[in-house]
Design an enzyme around this catalytic site. Structure first.
Site, PDB file in Angstrom:
ATOM      1  N   HIS A 271       0.882  -1.181   0.046  1.00  9.42           N
ATOM      2  CA  HIS A 271      -0.037  -0.389   0.050  1.00  9.42           C
ATOM      3  C   HIS A 271       0.886   1.298  -0.151  1.00  9.42           C
ATOM      4  O   HIS A 271       0.690   2.294  -0.783  1.00  9.42           O
ATOM      5  CB  HIS A 271      -0.961   0.136   1.245  1.00  9.42           C
ATOM      6  CG  HIS A 271      -1.873   1.142   1.449  1.00  9.42           C
ATOM      7  ND1 HIS A 271      -3.050   1.335   1.077  1.00  9.42           N
ATOM      8  CD2 HIS A 271      -1.536   2.366   2.012  1.00  9.42           C
ATOM      9  CE1 HIS A 271      -3.661   2.364   1.423  1.00  9.42           C
ATOM     10  NE2 HIS A 271      -2.814   3.254   1.652  1.00  9.42           N
ATOM     11  N   GLU A 272       1.952   1.370   1.002  1.00  6.55           N
ATOM     12  CA  GLU A 272       2.772   2.555   1.003  1.00  6.55           C
ATOM     13  C   GLU A 272       3.787   2.579  -0.158  1.00  6.55           C
ATOM     14  O   GLU A 272       3.884   3.803  -0.540  1.00  6.55           O
ATOM     15  CB  GLU A 272       3.676   2.439   2.332  1.00  6.55           C
ATOM     16  CG  GLU A 272       2.663   2.369   3.689  1.00  6.55           C
ATOM     17  CD  GLU A 272       1.727   3.634   3.697  1.00  6.55           C
ATOM     18  OE1 GLU A 272       1.899   4.608   3.344  1.00  6.55           O
ATOM     19  OE2 GLU A 272       0.615   3.562   4.371  1.00  6.55           O
ATOM     20  N   HIS A 275       1.874   4.677  -2.662  1.00  5.56           N
ATOM     21  CA  HIS A 275       2.186   6.220  -2.411  1.00  5.56           C
ATOM     22  C   HIS A 275       3.316   6.748  -2.772  1.00  5.56           C
ATOM     23  O   HIS A 275       3.703   7.702  -3.700  1.00  5.56           O
ATOM     24  CB  HIS A 275       1.833   6.440  -0.944  1.00  5.56           C
ATOM     25  CG  HIS A 275       0.583   6.353  -0.313  1.00  5.56           C
ATOM     26  ND1 HIS A 275      -0.398   7.345  -0.850  1.00  5.56           N
ATOM     27  CD2 HIS A 275      -0.088   5.811   0.542  1.00  5.56           C
ATOM     28  CE1 HIS A 275      -1.855   7.246  -0.257  1.00  5.56           C
ATOM     29  NE2 HIS A 275      -1.433   6.189   0.604  1.00  5.56           N
ATOM     30  N   GLU A 301      -4.619   8.010  -2.747  1.00  2.00           N
ATOM     31  CA  GLU A 301      -5.018   6.640  -2.320  1.00  2.00           C
ATOM     32  C   GLU A 301      -5.225   5.987  -3.449  1.00  2.00           C
ATOM     33  O   GLU A 301      -5.399   4.760  -3.163  1.00  2.00           O
ATOM     34  CB  GLU A 301      -6.416   7.067  -1.355  1.00  2.00           C
ATOM     35  CG  GLU A 301      -6.156   7.817   0.005  1.00  2.00           C
ATOM     36  CD  GLU A 301      -5.104   6.926   0.950  1.00  2.00           C
ATOM     37  OE1 GLU A 301      -4.902   5.767   0.695  1.00  2.00           O
ATOM     38  OE2 GLU A 301      -4.477   7.550   1.681  1.00  2.00           O
TER      39      GLU A 301
END
Length: 503
Positions: A271-272, A275, A301
């Protein structure tokens, strides 16, 4: 996007660029200090760090509210600028308007109040200390309400909308309510259907631990490399709450590890990394200028969820994980690719938002949106939050949270950090991510075959061209239209969930 500057023909604009470049360098220092505060700083350093960061915030606010900027912005409008420079000027004006809406004393109070509340939250949450938390939280809410009123007066928006607009420019609470209203109509039924179907299937095989932290980190780093994270321009660390910070030239990611659960940190890292790839691929020639910023937090997001849910939870992605897991922990039945895919897509209503599955996650977001909107608008007070939380958790997810503040309203870092208006961005991001992948599949019918073959470049190239390299050149609806042919369309999110989970 080219960056042609004509100082002789556009002196006001050139002056503005120089001023925003200086601000960016100060923001760089603040971002690294904030990362250090969350990942490295010893507890006794917090008061001094809070004061230092408040001083920095005040300094930057003074530069943003320099009276000379009003004249420079007005003069630059009449100068010969390229389309990109005009877009940059638009974003400069937006930044200026928000800064000048807030008194300097309020900016300093906010920095101090949020630093103290967030730091205390780290120990108050594990202790389930709601009463202690509220003592620090009241000043944060007071500051947020004052911010909302000042921003509303400057922009003409409703108070909550003015806070939401900082994270998702152009979005309003009414539009979020409309989009979430559509979710309310079909999401509970889908949750029930998927739960009933999965409960009738053979049980998922859970990996047998413990899973030493060094091995978990080794796997996280290997996955980040597979996702093309540039380790020459960033690093991975640990924190209480996973986040992505730093600046495009030096991206700082954090995750958190549990000895009994290797998938939490792994999917959090994926997930990160989404980003981070966005930040690392923003238009480099414009770095230091507002045009090079990510367009919105909803779009940010959409990148983390493109990586975690659209790509990371893709059945074929687990083919890459199996040899990594076998190498670190030894082969076991749980590490079969099909079982891993079933485990990650298991729908189980739970208490914790960051651990929630893809189907129930929007319920966590809607709950927080409804509470924080009412809190900012003064319809409820802080003391009303626990009962509302309990009521909405039971309504949406059938979970009893009475007396559980740690895994209830204290679980997120956002409210103690004063980030009111952020939560809707998570589900808006999930919707955009589904829209991006629907577009990719329409344009590249062999996309899933490429993923199955281990070729992720078509995904990365599409995101780079249509999202990452665009920065803030376009306002969000126009960026979405150019990328996918339409503005935000929640139907793609529903189609994605029904395709993956059945419905």
């Amino acid at each position: 996007m080219s960056r042609s500057i004509h100082p002789a023909g556009a002196p006001a604009y050139a002056d503005l660029e120089a001023r925003f470049q200086r601000l960016y360098r100060l923001e760089h220092l603040g971002a690294i200090a904030g990362w250090d505060q969350a990942a490295n700083m010893p507890p006794k350093g917090n008061e001094a760090r809070a004061a230092a960061m408040a001083e920095l915030e005040t300094l930057m606010h003074a530069q943003r509210t320099d009276p000379a900027l009003r004249d420079l912005l007005a003069r630059a409008e009449d100068e010969p600028l390229s389309d990109d420079q005009r877009a940059n000027l638009r974003e400069m004006r937006r930044d200026w308007l928000a800064a000048n809406a807030l008194p300097s004393a309020l900016v300093e109070r906010r920095a101090l109040a949020t630093a103290r509340c967030e730091h205390a939250w780290r120990t108050q949450r594990p202790a389930n200390d709601w009463a202690g938390f509220v003592e620090n939280f009241r000043p944060v809410v007071q500051v947020a309400r004052e911010e909302a009123m000042h921003l509303a007066e400057a922009t003409g928006l409703a108070p909550y909308d003015a806070l939401l607009d900082r994270f998702e420019p152009g979005m309003t609470g009414a539009e979020v309510e409309r989009v979430f209203g559509d979710l309310r109509a079909w999401l509970p039924g889908l949750i029930r259907q998927v739960r009933e179907r999965q409960q009738a299937e053979p049980p998922v095989i859970r990996p047998v631990g413990p899973f030493p932290l060094a091995q978990q980190k080794a796997i996280s780093l290997a996955v980040m490399r597979r996702l093309d994270f540039d380790f020459e321009g960033g690093r991975l660390d640990e924190s209480t709450h996973p986040f992505s910070g730093g600046v495009p030239e030096d991206v700082r990611l954090t995750t958190r590890y549990r000895l009994d659960d290797l998938m939490q940190s792994l999917m959090g890292t994926v997930h990160e990394t989404g980003h981070a790839r966005y930040e690392q691929n923003l238009p480099r020639e414009w770095l230091g200028q507002p045009l090079a910023r990510a367009r919105s937090y909803g779009l940010h997001e959409s990148q983390s969820l493109s990586f975690e849910m659209q790509l990371g939870a893709h059945p074929c992605f687990f083919l890459f994980l199996v040899p990594l897991l076998d190498e670190q922990y030894g082969a076991q039945p749980a590490f079969e690719a099909e079982n891993l895919a079933r485990m990650v897509t298991r729908v189980e209503p739970g208490l914790i938002r960051v651990d929630a599955d893809e189907v129930t996650y929007p319920a966590h977001v809607i709950l927080r949106f409804e509470i924080e909107r009412a809190l900012i608008e003064g319809a409820i007070d802080i003391d009303d939050i626990p009962a509302l939380w309990d009521e909405k958790m039971m309504l949406w997810l059938g979970r009893d949270t009475r007396g559980d503040f740690r895994d209830g309203p204290m679980q997120d870092v956002h409210w103690p950090s004063g980030l009111f208006g952020y939560f809707p961005c998570y589900t808006l991001g999930a919707m955009y991510a589904a829209q991006w992948f629907a577009t990719m599949r329409r344009q590249m019918p062999d996309l899933d075959a490429c993923i199955a073959a281990g070729d992720l470049n078509p995904v990365f190239d599409w995101l780079k061209d249509h999202i990452w390299r665009q920065g803030s050149r376009w306002e969000t609806p126009e960026l979405a239209r150019r990328a996918s042919g339409e503005t935000l369309n929640p139907a793609h999110f529903r189609a994605h969930l029904e395709s993956r989970y059945g419905g």
